[in-house]
Design a protein around this motif. Structure first.
Motif, PDB file in Angstrom:
ATOM      1  N   ASP A 125       0.807  -1.221   0.000  1.00 31.33           N
ATOM      2  CA  ASP A 125       0.000   0.000   0.000  1.00 31.33           C
ATOM      3  C   ASP A 125       0.840   1.272   0.000  1.00 31.33           C
ATOM      4  O   ASP A 125       0.291   2.374   0.080  1.00 31.33           O
ATOM      5  N   LYS A 126       2.151   1.154  -0.095  1.00 29.28           N
ATOM      6  CA  LYS A 126       3.035   2.321  -0.142  1.00 29.28           C
ATOM      7  C   LYS A 126       3.277   2.793  -1.576  1.00 29.28           C
ATOM      8  O   LYS A 126       4.222   3.510  -1.851  1.00 29.28           O
ATOM      9  N   GLY A 127       2.419   2.364  -2.493  1.00 38.00           N
ATOM     10  CA  GLY A 127       2.558   2.749  -3.901  1.00 38.00           C
ATOM     11  C   GLY A 127       2.361   1.617  -4.875  1.00 38.00           C
ATOM     12  O   GLY A 127       1.663   1.769  -5.882  1.00 38.00           O
ATOM     13  N   PRO A 128       2.972   0.444  -4.626  1.00 38.10           N
ATOM     14  CA  PRO A 128       2.833  -0.654  -5.589  1.00 38.10           C
ATOM     15  C   PRO A 128       1.408  -1.062  -5.901  1.00 38.10           C
ATOM     16  O   PRO A 128       1.086  -1.442  -7.032  1.00 38.10           O
ATOM     17  N   VAL A 306      16.452   1.238  -7.672  1.00 37.62           N
ATOM     18  CA  VAL A 306      15.808   0.720  -8.881  1.00 37.62           C
ATOM     19  C   VAL A 306      16.204   1.506 -10.122  1.00 37.62           C
ATOM     20  O   VAL A 306      16.554   0.937 -11.163  1.00 37.62           O
ATOM     21  N   ALA A 307      16.171   2.821 -10.034  1.00 38.50           N
ATOM     22  CA  ALA A 307      16.435   3.641 -11.227  1.00 38.50           C
ATOM     23  C   ALA A 307      17.870   3.476 -11.721  1.00 38.50           C
ATOM     24  O   ALA A 307      18.100   3.200 -12.900  1.00 38.50           O
ATOM     25  N   GLU A 308      18.831   3.618 -10.839  1.00 39.02           N
ATOM     26  CA  GLU A 308      20.230   3.631 -11.271  1.00 39.02           C
ATOM     27  C   GLU A 308      20.776   2.247 -11.591  1.00 39.02           C
ATOM     28  O   GLU A 308      21.745   2.123 -12.339  1.00 39.02           O
ATOM     29  N   SER A 309      20.171   1.197 -11.061  1.00 38.62           N
ATOM     30  CA  SER A 309      20.705  -0.140 -11.316  1.00 38.62           C
ATOM     31  C   SER A 309      19.850  -0.964 -12.265  1.00 38.62           C
ATOM     32  O   SER A 309      20.349  -1.900 -12.889  1.00 38.62           O
ATOM     33  N   MET A 310      18.566  -0.617 -12.405  1.00 38.46           N
ATOM     34  CA  MET A 310      17.684  -1.410 -13.243  1.00 38.46           C
ATOM     35  C   MET A 310      16.997  -0.567 -14.322  1.00 38.46           C
ATOM     36  O   MET A 310      16.207  -1.063 -15.104  1.00 38.46           O
ATOM     37  N   TYR A 311      17.292   0.712 -14.328  1.00 37.86           N
ATOM     38  CA  TYR A 311      16.871   1.589 -15.405  1.00 37.86           C
ATOM     39  C   TYR A 311      15.368   1.667 -15.606  1.00 37.86           C
ATOM     40  O   TYR A 311      14.890   1.721 -16.731  1.00 37.86           O
ATOM     41  N   VAL A 312      14.644   1.646 -14.503  1.00 32.78           N
ATOM     42  CA  VAL A 312      13.193   1.824 -14.525  1.00 32.78           C
ATOM     43  C   VAL A 312      12.812   2.736 -13.373  1.00 32.78           C
ATOM     44  O   VAL A 312      13.644   3.095 -12.537  1.00 32.78           O
ATOM     45  N   TYR A 313      11.558   3.095 -13.319  1.00 37.96           N
ATOM     46  CA  TYR A 313      11.059   3.977 -12.272  1.00 37.96           C
ATOM     47  C   TYR A 313      10.531   3.139 -11.109  1.00 37.96           C
ATOM     48  O   TYR A 313       9.852   2.132 -11.313  1.00 37.96           O
ATOM     49  N   PRO A 314      10.820   3.521  -9.867  1.00 36.85           N
ATOM     50  CA  PRO A 314      10.333   2.755  -8.716  1.00 36.85           C
ATOM     51  C   PRO A 314       8.818   2.826  -8.590  1.00 36.85           C
ATOM     52  O   PRO A 314       8.196   3.849  -8.901  1.00 36.85           O
ATOM     53  N   ALA A 315       8.225   1.733  -8.138  1.00 37.34           N
ATOM     54  CA  ALA A 315       6.776   1.699  -7.944  1.00 37.34           C
ATOM     55  C   ALA A 315       6.361   2.335  -6.623  1.00 37.34           C
ATOM     56  O   ALA A 315       5.224   2.794  -6.476  1.00 37.34           O
ATOM     57  N   ARG A 316       7.264   2.368  -5.671  1.00 37.06           N
ATOM     58  CA  ARG A 316       6.963   2.927  -4.358  1.00 37.06           C
ATOM     59  C   ARG A 316       6.862   4.443  -4.455  1.00 37.06           C
ATOM     60  O   ARG A 316       7.637   5.100  -5.152  1.00 37.06           O
ATOM     61  N   GLU A 317       5.929   5.014  -3.746  1.00 35.49           N
ATOM     62  CA  GLU A 317       5.760   6.465  -3.750  1.00 35.49           C
ATOM     63  C   GLU A 317       6.851   7.141  -2.921  1.00 35.49           C
ATOM     64  O   GLU A 317       7.366   6.581  -1.959  1.00 35.49           O
ATOM     65  N   VAL A 319       9.952   8.020  -3.717  1.00 31.45           N
ATOM     66  CA  VAL A 319      11.351   7.653  -3.957  1.00 31.45           C
ATOM     67  C   VAL A 319      11.946   8.635  -4.964  1.00 31.45           C
ATOM     68  O   VAL A 319      11.421   8.801  -6.066  1.00 31.45           O
ATOM     69  N   ALA A 320      13.041   9.293  -4.597  1.00 39.37           N
ATOM     70  CA  ALA A 320      13.653  10.300  -5.466  1.00 39.37           C
ATOM     71  C   ALA A 320      14.370   9.650  -6.643  1.00 39.37           C
ATOM     72  O   ALA A 320      15.009   8.607  -6.493  1.00 39.37           O
ATOM     73  N   LEU A 321      14.284  10.274  -7.810  1.00 32.52           N
ATOM     74  CA  LEU A 321      14.994   9.813  -8.991  1.00 32.52           C
ATOM     75  C   LEU A 321      16.364  10.479  -9.065  1.00 32.52           C
ATOM     76  O   LEU A 321      16.561  11.578  -8.536  1.00 32.52           O
TER      77      LEU A 321
END
Length: 360
Positions: A125-128, A306-317, A319-321
């Motif tokens: 419930d934290k975003g996902p 997630v962003a820097e190692s897997m090149y996608v946007y995090p699902a959790r609300e 989280v800074a990019l």
């Protein structure tokens, strides 16, 4: 989503081809066998089945092991499409305990086949949960979002004095003949996402005509993302000849040069929303610890990488990019999406019609 650095380098996430299984033991002495909650010698172990782009920092996985006492063993196999196929084919004797990397374009098939068992963790419930598949909110937990979009080599167009395309329709115009490379939707996760983008835009009665126009305008099709981006795209790692490719909204963040500017651009009016999920496999030998892995994948610590190692946007609300993403890879505001039940009902028919239209 992973490789040298595209970048996600570029051999990684989006290396969505394959069929061969690579096994990476993240803890010395692990084997692929073992019953119940223990491996040899009574140690606790979880086998995570994923795609070739799963590449979080090693220290993050080591910290998980220290905190939980669970040794995490990773089996990587192809891209999201290849992963889903393997999970379905082995559902009676699953390859592991937990899976990550089935995405929203293939999730309905995995759910129909009963690949996953129910589990909804405390972090959902934290975003996902906002990305949960309709009707199956208790079986899959969203880990990341990776919008599939057309990418262009901006330097190629500047050097030739040709205006960059902006929309899907632009790619059917004569000035863009022989410039586009896309992935086969029957074998590639981003390829299928791009097909769904055209269905969303042109509808059941118009998408095939659009693909006919692309075909007649010199479209090239490859089996997967790695081949398209690294071999055919002019801004990839090889000597490609095509300056337009189906890739990800985040791809430009990994083409930033010494001048601080990206060499590529995602066309944000062409994007389709793609979500990757984790879930506990039906028939898992170590259910309790498999649930811990799902929770770990949506934890603040993992999501921050997630962003820097897997090149996608995090699902959790919340989280800074990375700063480079703010400039070169903002999350698209209006990506196309189709309801899960519509994708489930139409996917095979659309792919078959695509095959007849493009392949003949």
């Amino acid at each position: 989503m992973r490789r040298s650095v595209l970048g996600r380098t570029v051999l990684g996430r989006w290396a969505r081809v394959g069929g061969l299984v690579a096994t990476v033991a993240l803890a010395a002495g692990c084997s692929l066998v073992g019953g119940g909650d223990s491996g040899q010698g009574g140690e606790r172990k979880v086998v995570l089945v994923t795609h070739n782009s799963f590449n979080p920092p090693k220290e993050l996985l080591e910290d998980f092991q220290k905190r939980t006492g669970v040794k995490l063993e990773v089996r990587a196999s192809g891209d999201g499409g290849a992963l889903t196929n393997q999970l379905v084919l082995t559902k009676a004797n699953p390859l592991g305990d937990v899976a990550f990397g089935v995405d929203s374009t293939f999730a309905s098939r995995a759910l129909e086949e009963g690949v996953f068992q129910p589990y909804r963790g405390p972090e959902a419930d934290k975003g996902p949960q906002r990305y949960a598949p309709q009707g199956n909110q208790d079986r899959l937990t969203a880990v990341d979002v990776g919008d599939v979009c057309l990418n262009v080599d901006t330097g190629w167009f500047q050097q030739r004095g040709v205006a960059e395309p902006r929309t899907l329709d632009d790619l059917t115009q004569p000035q863009y003949k022989d410039l586009l490379v896309a992935e086969d939707p029957a074998t590639s996760s981003p390829g299928l996402a791009f097909l769904l983008a055209t269905v969303a835009k042109y509808g059941e009665n118009g998408y095939a005509d659009y693909w006919k126009r692309l075909r007649d305008n010199g479209l090239k099709v490859t089996s997967g993302w790695e081949e398209a981006y690294n071999q055919d795209f002019t801004a990839g790692s090889g000597k490609g000849q095509r300056p337009v490719v189906v890739s990800y909204a985040s791809s430009p963040a990994f083409t930033i040069g010494d001048d601080g500017k990206p060499r590529t651009k995602a066309l944000l009016d062409t994007c389709y929303r793609q979500v990757e999920y984790a879930g506990v496999l039906a028939g898992a030998k170590n259910v309790d610890d498999a649930r811990k892995v799902v929770d770990f994948l949506v934890s603040p610590e993992f999501q921050a990488k997630v962003a820097e190692s897997m090149y996608v946007y995090p699902a959790r609300e919340g989280v800074a990019l990375p700063a480079s993403w703010q400039q070169a890879a903002p999350l698209p505001e209006r990506s196309a999406e189709l309801p899960a039940d519509e994708v489930r009902a139409g996917r095979e028919r659309w792919v078959e019609q695509w095959r007849k239209t493009v392949r003949g």
